[in-house]
Design a protein around this motif. Structure first.
Motif, mmCIF file in Angstrom:
data_model
loop_
_atom_site.group_PDB
_atom_site.id
_atom_site.type_symbol
_atom_site.label_atom_id
_atom_site.label_comp_id
_atom_site.label_asym_id
_atom_site.label_seq_id
_atom_site.Cartn_x
_atom_site.Cartn_y
_atom_site.Cartn_z
ATOM 1 N N GLY A 1 -54.920 -16.395 -13.855
ATOM 2 C CA GLY A 1 -55.487 -17.725 -13.717
ATOM 3 C C GLY A 1 -56.846 -17.632 -13.071
ATOM 4 N N ILE A 2 -57.705 -18.579 -13.397
ATOM 5 C CA ILE A 2 -59.026 -18.608 -12.771
ATOM 6 C C ILE A 2 -59.156 -19.902 -11.978
ATOM 7 C CG2 ILE A 2 -60.121 -17.139 -14.474
ATOM 8 C CD1 ILE A 2 -61.258 -19.635 -15.804
ATOM 9 N N ILE A 3 -59.781 -19.813 -10.824
ATOM 10 C CA ILE A 3 -60.008 -20.980 -9.976
ATOM 11 C C ILE A 3 -61.227 -21.729 -10.505
ATOM 12 C CG2 ILE A 3 -60.546 -21.779 -7.648
ATOM 13 C CD1 ILE A 3 -59.092 -19.306 -6.572
ATOM 14 N N VAL A 4 -61.007 -22.959 -10.960
ATOM 15 C CA VAL A 4 -62.092 -23.749 -11.548
ATOM 16 C C VAL A 4 -62.594 -24.833 -10.602
ATOM 17 C CG1 VAL A 4 -61.297 -23.292 -13.898
ATOM 18 C CG2 VAL A 4 -60.439 -25.301 -12.675
ATOM 19 N N TRP A 5 -61.912 -25.019 -9.486
ATOM 20 C CA TRP A 5 -62.329 -26.019 -8.485
ATOM 21 C C TRP A 5 -61.667 -25.666 -7.173
ATOM 22 C CZ3 TRP A 5 -59.728 -29.718 -5.469
ATOM 23 C CH2 TRP A 5 -60.529 -30.729 -4.912
ATOM 24 N N GLU A 6 -62.383 -25.934 -6.071
ATOM 25 C CA GLU A 6 -61.834 -25.619 -4.748
ATOM 26 C C GLU A 6 -62.346 -26.611 -3.716
ATOM 27 O OE1 GLU A 6 -61.176 -21.708 -1.862
ATOM 28 O OE2 GLU A 6 -62.900 -21.765 -3.210
ATOM 29 N N ILE B 1 -56.843 -25.387 -4.381
ATOM 30 C CA ILE B 1 -57.502 -24.735 -5.511
ATOM 31 C C ILE B 1 -56.928 -25.317 -6.802
ATOM 32 C CG2 ILE B 1 -58.025 -22.598 -4.282
ATOM 33 C CD1 ILE B 1 -55.609 -21.300 -5.652
ATOM 34 N N GLU B 2 -57.779 -25.433 -7.801
ATOM 35 C CA GLU B 2 -57.325 -25.822 -9.131
ATOM 36 C C GLU B 2 -57.402 -24.588 -10.016
ATOM 37 O OE1 GLU B 2 -58.546 -28.696 -12.909
ATOM 38 O OE2 GLU B 2 -59.244 -29.216 -10.882
ATOM 39 N N VAL B 3 -56.250 -24.183 -10.541
ATOM 40 C CA VAL B 3 -56.140 -22.945 -11.300
ATOM 41 C C VAL B 3 -55.937 -23.253 -12.779
ATOM 42 C CG1 VAL B 3 -54.804 -20.835 -11.623
ATOM 43 C CG2 VAL B 3 -55.229 -21.699 -9.311
ATOM 44 N N GLN B 4 -56.732 -22.628 -13.610
ATOM 45 C CA GLN B 4 -56.552 -22.694 -15.058
ATOM 46 C C GLN B 4 -55.761 -21.473 -15.499
ATOM 47 O OE1 GLN B 4 -60.207 -22.819 -17.298
ATOM 48 N NE2 GLN B 4 -59.190 -22.346 -19.234
ATOM 49 N N PRO B 5 -54.531 -21.681 -16.038
ATOM 50 C CA PRO B 5 -53.724 -20.537 -16.459
ATOM 51 C C PRO B 5 -54.400 -19.752 -17.581
ATOM 52 C CG PRO B 5 -52.365 -22.501 -16.251
ATOM 53 C CD PRO B 5 -53.788 -22.953 -16.162
#
Length: 523
Positions: A150-155, A140-144
């Protein structure tokens, strides 16, 4: 151990299951220290602004998985918490590894529980489900966001890229050998038929390629995927820079896993810390990994040169194994391979001068080798779990003094700009600091020009004599092992040290801006 051939810099590490992360110089002196309320699991990053990311233990899941972290923290240079992120619940958890991206987001490894029904529908052989569940591995790519969100912006989900030749009535059925871009859900490698059948233990990112590499310890392979996809494309076989969606672009280590070889063709063996060598370093863009060798009696550090083309894709000839057939560089102990062995954890990184920093994690040892495979620097973890610090180099017979891995940063790294890098003592008791400052300050030629200086008596009770047979003008300074300075006065060739408490001290002897160190024992 420190020599003039070591790469001068600062080494970052977290003794596992302690709460402290340390930055030390080549002498073993503490330059900075960070503390958490949660135990370290290993894997630290010092960022360009001087902040630090650490991986910490917050086990909220019930997954049967070693290497669980569950939590990532970011602190500034002064140990102030900037951001904390927990991602661990009954059916999923962060584990093992992560990677901070230049855009401020973070790639994280996550294990997710898949039910028995989901595993069977995906083609898992029922006889390989004794725990009645199977774990999917995801990135997962998390944006702090804020201080603790944090929100997951890519998985990316491995579960979207499976194949099986067991049951024609189930999903993912096909010819395994025809699809090296997919993972055989029924291949076990060295694993037993357990839920944690993959045990992904490493993640690295190549910004120039926009690609991610991950490593499966149990299947003895590592895989490269395209990060330029959308989440939707990452779940498919189309899209992204290479046009293959989230399928494997490349895999290496064990061609038996995709029916293009036998057990004898296996090259990786329970490996850890797979990483790209950075641009500008010797062997840049090649892949280095710590080959634990859990099925043999020794470990190795190896480099392969993957067959990548100018478009960022990897050459593959159908019905063969991915190349190369062998590693192009291998380090083992030159005297006896059995002298270097870590069955689990551990890692290695190439340094910019061509040396290699190696973490022998199971025994808590970090050492550096030069291009001739000679050890030029060594540090032993002096912190047993829940025990007091021991002397540097002392053999510890209790709880292992383990590291997950370690990193070395150059003195000109921007993180150190405008920072106080004065040493503040040592972690261990009874350090071995002789010649540390000498090696960091002087070349061999400069060392040869130092005056012949000795100290007597040693141990010393009240009067210490400085024997200087070239009659050079010297300046003296005495420090304690934690960096504190003690007032002294050099009169002719003697110093009164009767006011010092019993213990070990460091004498810094300077002439013409050149400094050497001596250790004395005050009785």
């Amino acid at each position: 151990m420190n020599t003039q051939n070591s790469y001068d810099g600062y080494t970052l590490f977290s003794p596992r299951f302690t709460v402290d992360t340390y930055l030390i110089n080549n002498c073993g002196e503490i330059i900075n220290q960070w503390t958490s309320n949660f135990q370290n699991t290993g894997g630290e990053f010092l960022m360009e602004d001087g902040s630090i990311y650490t991986s910490n233990l917050e086990r909220n899941s019930s997954l049967l998985l070693n290497g669980v972290s569950g939590r990532i923290e970011k602190k500034d240079w002064d140990n102030n918490l900037l951001w904390e992120f927990s991602y661990s619940d009954t059916d999923y958890t962060l584990h093992h590894d992560y990677y901070p991206l230049s855009n401020g987001n973070i790639l994280m490894l996550v294990a997710h529980r898949m039910t028995e029904t989901e595993a069977l529908e995906s083609g898992r052989n029922p006889s390989l489900l004794p725990q009645e569940e199977l774990y999917d591995e995801r990135i997962i790519e998390v944006q702090p966001i804020g201080l603790d969100q944090g929100i997951i912006v890519w998985e990316w989900r491995l579960w979207d890229h499976l194949i099986q030749d067991f049951d024609t009535s189930k999903e993912n059925f096909g010819v395994v050998s025809d699809h090296p871009e997919l993972l055989n859900i029924n291949y076990l490698g060295d694993s037993e038929a357990i839920a944690d059948w993959l045990h992904i233990n490493a993640l690295d990112y190549n910004e120039n390629l926009d690609q991610i590499i991950i490593s499966s310890r149990h299947l003895n392979e590592f895989y490269i995927i395209d990060h330029s996809t959308t989440t939707t494309e990452a779940a498919s076989s189309v899209g992204g820079n290479i046009g293959k969606g989230g399928d494997f672009l490349y895999r290496w280590g064990n061609p038996e896993a995709y029916n293009q070889g036998s057990t004898s063709d296996k090259k990786a063996d329970g490996q850890h810390n797979v990483n790209w060598i950075p641009e500008g370093f010797p062997d840049a863009n090649k892949i280095m990994f710590f080959n634990n060798g859990r099925n043999r009696t020794y470990s190795s550090v190896e480099i392969i040169n993957p067959p990548i083309n100018e478009n960022g894709d990897y050459e593959y000839i159908p019905n063969t194994a991915y190349g190369p057939t062998e590693s192009e560089w291998i380090y083992t102990d030159p005297e006896n391979p059995d002298n270097f062995y870590s069955s689990f954890i551990s890692g290695a990184y190439r340094l910019s001068n061509g040396n290699t920093l190696i973490t022998n994690g199971a025994v808590g040892e970090i050492f550096e080798i030069n291009s001739s495979a000679t050890i030029v620097w060594k540090y032993i973890n002096p912190l047993p779990f829940n025990d007091e610090a021991i002397s540097q180099g002392e053999t510890h017979t209790g709880t292992p003094l383990t590291f997950f891995r370690s990193k070395r940063y150059s003195p000109d790294y921007s993180a150190f700009s405008n920072k106080d890098l004065s040493p503040v003592g040592f972690i261990e008791s009874n350090p071995i600091p002789e010649n540390c400052e000498l090696f960091n300050i002087l070349s061999t030629e400069q060392y040869d020009r130092l005056p012949a200086v000795s100290i007597s008596p040693n141990p010393v009770n009240d009067i210490m004599y400085i024997n200087n047979n070239k009659n050079k003008t010297l300046q003296l300074e005495i420090r304690g092992l934690h960096g504190q300075k003690f007032p002294i006065q050099l009169i002719n060739n003697w110093v009164d040290v009767s006011h010092l408490n019993t213990g070990i001290y460091i004498v810094l002897i300077t002439f013409n801006d050149k400094t050497l160190t001596k250790k004395i024992i005050k009785t």
